[in-house]
Design a protein around this motif. Structure first.
Motif, PDB file in Angstrom:
ATOM      1  N   ARG A 179       0.841  -1.151   0.051  1.00 41.86           N
ATOM      2  CA  ARG A 179       0.066  -0.051  -0.157  1.00 41.86           C
ATOM      3  C   ARG A 179       0.904   1.270  -0.272  1.00 41.86           C
ATOM      4  O   ARG A 179       1.932   1.321   0.676  1.00 41.86           O
ATOM      5  CB  ARG A 179      -0.693   0.109   1.159  1.00 41.86           C
ATOM      6  CG  ARG A 179      -1.791   1.148   1.392  1.00 41.86           C
ATOM      7  CD  ARG A 179      -2.576   1.307   2.511  1.00 41.86           C
ATOM      8  NE  ARG A 179      -3.544   2.435   2.708  1.00 41.86           N
ATOM      9  CZ  ARG A 179      -4.685   2.921   2.250  1.00 41.86           C
ATOM     10  NH1 ARG A 179      -5.199   1.840   1.592  1.00 41.86           N
ATOM     11  NH2 ARG A 179      -5.405   3.879   2.531  1.00 41.86           N
ATOM     12  N   LYS A 180       0.564   2.221  -0.679  1.00 44.11           N
ATOM     13  CA  LYS A 180       1.334   3.433  -0.928  1.00 44.11           C
ATOM     14  C   LYS A 180       0.167   4.838  -1.022  1.00 44.11           C
ATOM     15  O   LYS A 180      -0.573   4.880  -1.781  1.00 44.11           O
ATOM     16  CB  LYS A 180       1.997   3.595  -1.822  1.00 44.11           C
ATOM     17  CG  LYS A 180       2.758   5.136  -2.179  1.00 44.11           C
ATOM     18  CD  LYS A 180       3.662   5.414  -0.957  1.00 44.11           C
ATOM     19  CE  LYS A 180       4.478   6.619  -1.237  1.00 44.11           C
ATOM     20  NZ  LYS A 180       5.292   6.755   0.163  1.00 44.11           N
ATOM     21  N   ALA A 231      -2.339   5.794  -4.047  1.00 43.99           N
ATOM     22  CA  ALA A 231      -1.683   5.461  -5.371  1.00 43.99           C
ATOM     23  C   ALA A 231      -1.754   3.827  -5.427  1.00 43.99           C
ATOM     24  O   ALA A 231      -2.241   3.592  -6.368  1.00 43.99           O
ATOM     25  CB  ALA A 231      -0.112   5.918  -5.740  1.00 43.99           C
ATOM     26  N   VAL A 232      -1.485   2.880  -4.484  1.00 48.74           N
ATOM     27  CA  VAL A 232      -1.805   1.680  -4.338  1.00 48.74           C
ATOM     28  C   VAL A 232      -2.416   1.518  -3.191  1.00 48.74           C
ATOM     29  O   VAL A 232      -1.960   1.523  -2.133  1.00 48.74           O
ATOM     30  CB  VAL A 232      -0.134   1.072  -4.619  1.00 48.74           C
ATOM     31  CG1 VAL A 232      -0.114  -0.220  -4.180  1.00 48.74           C
ATOM     32  CG2 VAL A 232       0.414   1.348  -5.688  1.00 48.74           C
ATOM     33  N   GLY A 251      -1.561   2.724 -10.704  1.00 46.87           N
ATOM     34  CA  GLY A 251      -0.458   2.342  -9.614  1.00 46.87           C
ATOM     35  C   GLY A 251       0.878   1.642 -10.076  1.00 46.87           C
ATOM     36  O   GLY A 251       1.619   1.219  -9.357  1.00 46.87           O
ATOM     37  N   THR A 278       4.302   3.305  -9.747  1.00 46.76           N
ATOM     38  CA  THR A 278       4.275   3.543  -7.850  1.00 46.76           C
ATOM     39  C   THR A 278       4.802   2.149  -7.337  1.00 46.76           C
ATOM     40  O   THR A 278       5.904   2.324  -6.580  1.00 46.76           O
ATOM     41  CB  THR A 278       3.214   4.039  -7.324  1.00 46.76           C
ATOM     42  OG1 THR A 278       2.732   5.225  -7.691  1.00 46.76           O
ATOM     43  CG2 THR A 278       3.151   4.190  -5.671  1.00 46.76           C
ATOM     44  N   THR A 279       4.447   1.149  -7.871  1.00 49.61           N
ATOM     45  CA  THR A 279       4.787  -0.392  -7.404  1.00 49.61           C
ATOM     46  C   THR A 279       6.450  -0.454  -7.620  1.00 49.61           C
ATOM     47  O   THR A 279       7.012  -1.015  -6.960  1.00 49.61           O
ATOM     48  CB  THR A 279       3.871  -1.216  -7.841  1.00 49.61           C
ATOM     49  OG1 THR A 279       2.549  -1.077  -7.549  1.00 49.61           O
ATOM     50  CG2 THR A 279       4.175  -2.601  -7.574  1.00 49.61           C
ATOM     51  N   GLY A 322      -5.274   1.059  -8.183  1.00 49.36           N
ATOM     52  CA  GLY A 322      -4.338   0.522  -6.823  1.00 49.36           C
ATOM     53  C   GLY A 322      -4.625  -0.899  -6.334  1.00 49.36           C
ATOM     54  O   GLY A 322      -4.005  -1.375  -5.336  1.00 49.36           O
ATOM     55  N   ASP A 373       0.246   8.070 -13.601  1.00 48.52           N
ATOM     56  CA  ASP A 373       0.761   7.220 -12.533  1.00 48.52           C
ATOM     57  C   ASP A 373       1.595   8.304 -11.343  1.00 48.52           C
ATOM     58  O   ASP A 373       2.244   9.282 -11.967  1.00 48.52           O
ATOM     59  CB  ASP A 373       1.604   6.122 -13.070  1.00 48.52           C
ATOM     60  CG  ASP A 373       1.337   4.872 -12.395  1.00 48.52           C
ATOM     61  OD1 ASP A 373       1.017   5.041 -11.217  1.00 48.52           O
ATOM     62  OD2 ASP A 373       1.783   3.938 -12.982  1.00 48.52           O
TER      63      ASP A 373
END
Length: 697
Positions: free
Chosen positions: A401-402, A410-411, A433, A436-437, A599, A696
């Motif tokens: 998770r972000k 985002a996630v 996401g 970001t990942t 996400g 993103d």
């Protein structure tokens, strides 16, 4: 040897009518024109110049004198200030000498140096004129260019000081051998063409440009040293012994000292040259006596690995030379003697602030020692422990998770694995996401929650297990002044690993750049940079390869080749994770796919399973146009656009046998009926055909 650069004697009252002289005194102007025409100074001109020289009045100067001289001044070089200082001090008058990095009027030096000169001037006048402050003393200060200021883009100078003025001879000498055979040099008729060593009004700039122009072939001789084993700070006038021979018995020569870097780029400090006129020369150089030439005084740091180059030329654009063409022979006798001065740096406001900041940093460091030590112990424990369930898994992402500080998530929850031999595609619309990942995976940002394991090691910033990952995330970044190969080698040197472990040949083969790998990066197209970045990610053949949009900027043949490269790479226990928006390429390249939307993971597994049974069917028919007309009349059946000679039909629940029967009744032959399995269909079904993100994060 005639008129020096910018030579101009005392000026006459305004109103002189001769356009050749302008406002210069008529007698001096006449002498100047005569010397510039013939290239020789007659006795009358020499007598006139001697009467105009300040040397005759130096012994009458009784006022304490501050002599400030520009190191880049080609009109009045440092030797002139030195002669004035010695002449004034000979009668006991207090003299202080300061060299600064500017030119004739001081306008070319860095601001830091100009401030130092202003301080010295005010200090001198306050004491000797206003009677305020302590006596400045007769110490010596000098400065040299230290680099560029990243904030205002200007030059930065570092000042130094010592208690006693050493003159241009320095306090110690550094001997450097130069070598080369005796060489013939031609004096051109009327001094044309001539080498250019400096540009008027551009002394410091001339130095940065390496002497503006090269020496003329056939009109100069070169003698070079071996690379210096250590750096040397030159402060003063170097000397070199030369031998010369001429069939005319005399020669006008210009002696220069270049600083040559390991790449062969030569710099003539401040564009300064030593003009000399030698007489009584033999016709053969074997019978010549060494003549010690004192080169212009300079302030320059010559770095370790650089070479010294002595050039003896017969012409220079800044000087008049003999008009008769002839040939001389020149050689060097030994080496170059470099003067040095031991001094201490002059503190500045910036320096004082650096000490203050250093003290604050030291205090912070002391306060954090315990915290760092605890963190290191924890890091070792975390890194040394291997999660048994993921020990053989290249990548395991668990409940990631972000959430950003502004509340944007985002996630939300991402959970997947990448196993040996797999090429896994990370798919999703913009804003899903994906990037970001990948950023969290590479340690570029911290997750809000969740864990990432690489071969069982919990991933934390600086973890040694990161060395087992090769990555291309957020586009390539290279040094533009280096070639592609030089960039790869510099990157690998930064890892501290042996060069033999890099596998440069395999990486370059994957890049497919051919001879272009030797071109500078600034000449690369975006696609070439992308291919080189993928090769960089593959250096060392990492066990996990993470690529963000690897086919960005590639043309179709290059995309097809990259597909084969990635499939070959995922062998021998290696794995690949690819983020891409080209669904057709993912379908042909990847063995598995992870589909992310808003996400969250909405699908994960082998590509064949994600695609599943598709409602689209491909029909090979004898008459596509007639078949299209027939199927358009069938209720619920929709013909989709596709390639030549084929029809892709969305049967929408209608049995394929009914569609075939209808075509046969119309007299249309059906050669083949196969399901149209497309990842794009499954993707749109999973994320929604109208799903679009805002980019993103």
């Amino acid at each position: 040897p005639g008129a020096g650069p910018g030579t101009g004697p005392s000026r006459a009252p305004a109103g002189a009518a001769d356009p050749s002289c302008g406002r210069f005194a008529a007698d001096v102007c006449e002498a100047y024109l005569r010397i510039a025409t013939t290239g020789r100074a007659d006795q009358a001109a020499v007598d006139l110049l001697r009467r105009s020289s300040p040397a005759g009045v130096l012994d009458r100067i009784k006022a304490p004198t501050l002599l400030v001289q520009g190191e880049a001044d080609t009109l009045f070089p440092l030797s002139e200030a030195d002669a004035n200082a010695r002449g004034i001090a000979a009668t006991g008058t207090p003299v202080r000498v300061a060299w600064f990095t500017g030119g004739h009027d001081g306008g070319e030096g860095p601001k830091t140096d100009s401030d130092r000169v202003k301080f010295l001037t005010v200090q001198w006048l306050d004491h000797h004129v206003a009677g305020e402050g302590e006596a400045p003393g007769d110490g010596f200060t000098w400065s040299r260019i230290a680099g560029f200021d990243a904030l205002d883009r200007g030059l930065v100078a570092t000042g130094y000081r010592t208690a006693d003025y050493p003159g241009t001879a320095g306090t110690a000498r550094w001997e450097v051998a130069v070598d080369g055979p005796a060489q013939p040099v031609a004096n051109p008729p009327a001094g044309n063409p001539a080498a250019i060593s400096s540009v008027p009004f551009a002394g410091a700039l001339s130095s940065l440009l390496g002497g503006v122009a090269g020496d003329i072939p056939g009109q100069h001789a070169r003698f070079e040293s071996e690379p210096l084993a250590e750096a040397v700070d030159v402060v003063g006038a170097p000397t070199v012994d030369i031998l010369a021979a001429s069939r005319t018995g005399e020669a006008v020569l210009f002696v220069k000292l270049y600083d040559v870097d390991p790449n062969g780029a030569a710099t003539l400090p401040n564009g300064l040259v030593a003009p000399v006129r030698l007489t009584g020369l033999p016709t053969e150089v074997d019978g010549a006596r060494p003549v010690t030439v004192t080169l212009p005084a300079i302030v320059r740091r010559i770095e370790a690995g650089h070479r010294l180059r002595v050039v003896v030329a017969t012409s220079d654009q800044a000087y008049a030379t003999p008009v008769e063409p002839t040939v001389h022979t020149v050689a060097v006798g030994g080496g170059v003697s470099l003067p040095t001065v031991a001094g201490e740096p002059i503190p500045t406001t910036a320096t004082l602030w650096r000490w203050v900041l250093a003290g604050l940093v030291a205090a912070i460091v002391v306060g954090l020692v315990v915290v760092v030590a605890v963190a290191r112990r924890r890091h070792r424990r975390q890194d040394s422990s291997v999660h048994p369930a993921y020990a053989g898994v290249p990548l395991a992402v668990r409940q990631l998770r972000k959430e950003y500080a502004d509340g944007f998530v985002a996630v939300t929850c991402v959970d997947f694995e990448v196993h040996p031999g797999q090429v896994v595609g990370l798919l999703g619309p913009n804003g899903a996401g994906k990037t970001t990942t990948l950023r969290v995976l590479m340690g570029l940002t911290q997750p809000t929650a969740g864990e990432i394991y690489v071969f069982g090691h919990r991933l934390v910033p600086g973890s040694p297990v990161l060395s087992r990952i090769g990555a291309l995330v957020e586009g390539p970044g290279f040094l533009p002044h280096l070639s592609g190969l030089e960039n790869l080698k510099a990157y690998w040197r930064a890892t501290g690993r042996p060069a033999a472990d890099a596998h440069f040949d395999e990486a370059l083969e994957n890049a497919g750049l051919g001879d272009s790998v030797h071109r500078k990066i600034k000449n690369y197209s975006h696609g070439m940079k992308q291919r080189l970045a993928i090769a960089q990610a593959m250096l060392g053949l990492p066990e996990l390869l993470v690529l963000d949009e690897p086919t960005d900027g590639l043309d179709p043949p290059q995309i097809a080749e990259m597909r084969r490269v990635l499939q070959r790479y995922a062998t021998d226990g290696r794995a690949v994770l690819v983020s891409s928006h080209l669904l057709a390429e993912v379908e042909q390249t990847c063995t598995h796919a992870v589909v992310v939307n808003k996400g969250r993971i909405v699908a994960s597994g082998p590509v064949e399973e994600i695609v599943g049974e598709s409602p689209s069917v491909l029909f090979d028919v004898t008459d596509p146009e007639a078949a299209r007309n027939v199927l358009d009349r069938l209720e619920g059946v929709r013909v989709l656009p596709d390639g030549e000679g084929q029809l892709v039909v969305d049967t929408n629940g209608t049995a394929r046998s009914e569609v075939v029967a209808e075509l046969v009744r119309a007299g249309i032959g059906v050669d083949r009926v196969v399901p149209r399995r497309r990842l794009e269909d499954a993707f749109l079904a999973l994320v929604g055909e109208n799903s679009r993100g805002s980019g993103d994060r």
